[in-house]
Enzyme design. Sequence first.
Site, mmCIF file in Angstrom:
data_model
loop_
_atom_site.group_PDB
_atom_site.id
_atom_site.type_symbol
_atom_site.label_atom_id
_atom_site.label_comp_id
_atom_site.label_asym_id
_atom_site.label_seq_id
_atom_site.Cartn_x
_atom_site.Cartn_y
_atom_site.Cartn_z
ATOM 1 C CG ASP A 1 -2.139 0.802 1.092
ATOM 2 O OD1 ASP A 1 -2.354 1.341 -0.006
ATOM 3 O OD2 ASP A 1 -2.914 0.898 2.063
ATOM 4 C CB THR B 1 -3.726 8.065 -2.803
ATOM 5 O OG1 THR B 1 -2.502 8.325 -2.106
ATOM 6 C CG2 THR B 1 -4.602 7.181 -1.945
ATOM 7 N NE ARG C 1 -11.002 3.160 4.719
ATOM 8 C CZ ARG C 1 -9.958 3.200 3.923
ATOM 9 N NH1 ARG C 1 -9.568 4.331 3.393
ATOM 10 N NH2 ARG C 1 -9.292 2.098 3.644
HETATM 11 P P1 ADP Z 1 -8.514 1.506 -0.289
HETATM 12 O O1 ADP Z 1 -7.548 0.378 -0.194
HETATM 13 O O2 ADP Z 1 -8.749 1.955 -1.701
HETATM 14 O O3 ADP Z 1 -8.220 2.657 0.622
HETATM 15 P P2 ADP Z 1 -10.348 -0.399 0.923
HETATM 16 O O4 ADP Z 1 -10.205 -1.556 -0.015
HETATM 17 O O5 ADP Z 1 -9.635 -0.499 2.218
HETATM 18 O O6 ADP Z 1 -9.944 0.959 0.178
HETATM 19 O O7 ADP Z 1 -11.916 -0.161 1.135
HETATM 20 C C1 ADP Z 1 -12.446 0.473 2.274
HETATM 21 C C2 ADP Z 1 -13.688 -0.213 2.727
HETATM 22 O O8 ADP Z 1 -14.742 0.171 1.848
HETATM 23 C C3 ADP Z 1 -13.658 -1.764 2.623
HETATM 24 O O9 ADP Z 1 -13.330 -2.396 3.783
HETATM 25 C C4 ADP Z 1 -15.074 -2.131 2.284
HETATM 26 O O10 ADP Z 1 -15.823 -2.290 3.478
HETATM 27 C C5 ADP Z 1 -15.580 -0.944 1.540
HETATM 28 N N1 ADP Z 1 -15.552 -1.156 0.079
HETATM 29 C C6 ADP Z 1 -14.600 -0.726 -0.783
HETATM 30 N N2 ADP Z 1 -14.926 -1.015 -2.043
HETATM 31 C C7 ADP Z 1 -16.114 -1.642 -1.989
HETATM 32 C C8 ADP Z 1 -16.992 -2.185 -2.992
HETATM 33 N N3 ADP Z 1 -16.701 -2.098 -4.296
HETATM 34 N N4 ADP Z 1 -18.137 -2.788 -2.588
HETATM 35 C C9 ADP Z 1 -18.443 -2.844 -1.267
HETATM 36 N N5 ADP Z 1 -17.676 -2.337 -0.286
HETATM 37 C C10 ADP Z 1 -16.515 -1.741 -0.631
#
Ligand code: ADP
Length: 337
Positions: free
Chosen positions: A109, A158, A218
Amino acid sequence: MVLTDPKIQSEDRSLDLTLRPQVWAEYIGQEAVKKNLKILIQAAQERGEPIEHLLFYGPAGLGKTTLAHLIAKELRTQMKVTSGPAIERVGDLASILTNLSAGDILFIDEAHRLNKLIEEILYPALESRSLDIVIGKGPSARTIQLDLPPFTLVAATTRIALLSSPLRSRFSGGTFRLDFYSEEEIKKIIERSAKILGIEIDNGAIEEIAKRSRFTPRVANRLLKRARDFAQVEKAALLNKDFAVRALELLEIDLAGLENTDRMILETIISKFGGGPVGLSTLAAATSEEKETIEEVYEPYLMQLGFIERTPRGRVATRRAYEHLGRPRPAESSFLA
Ligand code: ADP
């Protein structure tokens, strides 16, 4: 400096884990990305090879980490998770890489925060699965080469523009951009999360929360939980629109999903800099926010809403921003097209 995203508090992290989609069907939206990944996975499985290295980019909370987990699950393989700032020394990377097993996924990440030295060691590891480590110093220094098992790097960032181009070119499996979600998609995510958390919620509340969720899963999950707390304290069995509105107003999140800091950034551009253009560093100093936080946390959403624009001379507040804040508009001609 390690940037801690103020939007990702530890409470959010545990909520992330509880609500993280476990199968593809639960991962809502991002259809093109999902389609591509499924083909990639199936093709690699048919060949009996690990998938090629992948890069996901886009604002925080859009589901990059979740995608990496889903891929690992689909491939029935282990995923080791780390982040750019956590790999400080060559030894850190060496220990991560040498502990991988064949077929493992390594998720990094915040890949834009990998330092240059680490990046350089990573290149041969990604390309020829070999790790070149220098042991000792001065004339007695020697390089040893270790063979690594076949593995897949899945990196997330990001800030793709900050990734060096040699690193970017190593993601032979593909580079995928995650977009903000539609309101409909966010509603589905809220509905699913409410079910998992055992929250009785009506459509009015779902809609109200969705509208103010910055098109970001999120954030939607966090606001749902806050609204649930509010309804619970008020001893309501059903989370309805009224409770949702009151909870969101208490959090000072407006109808466009803007929080205090978003509004303060816009107000500053308008009041102190005549609507802009204003350079990022100047804006950061005037708002007492970190430059990186403005760029990574606030600006993507303000741009998505069309409230600010980036020009070569700096940030500009648009007509929409004035309208949203109820500020008198300067002469039309001073606005960008
Ligand atoms: P990033 O890594 O882009 O910061 P995450 O993968 O940690 O985001 O996602 C944050 C939270 O949002 C996840 O734990 C999940 O609960 C929710 N989430 C993200 N994308 C989706 C999706 N496409 N459908 C349902 N829930 C999602």
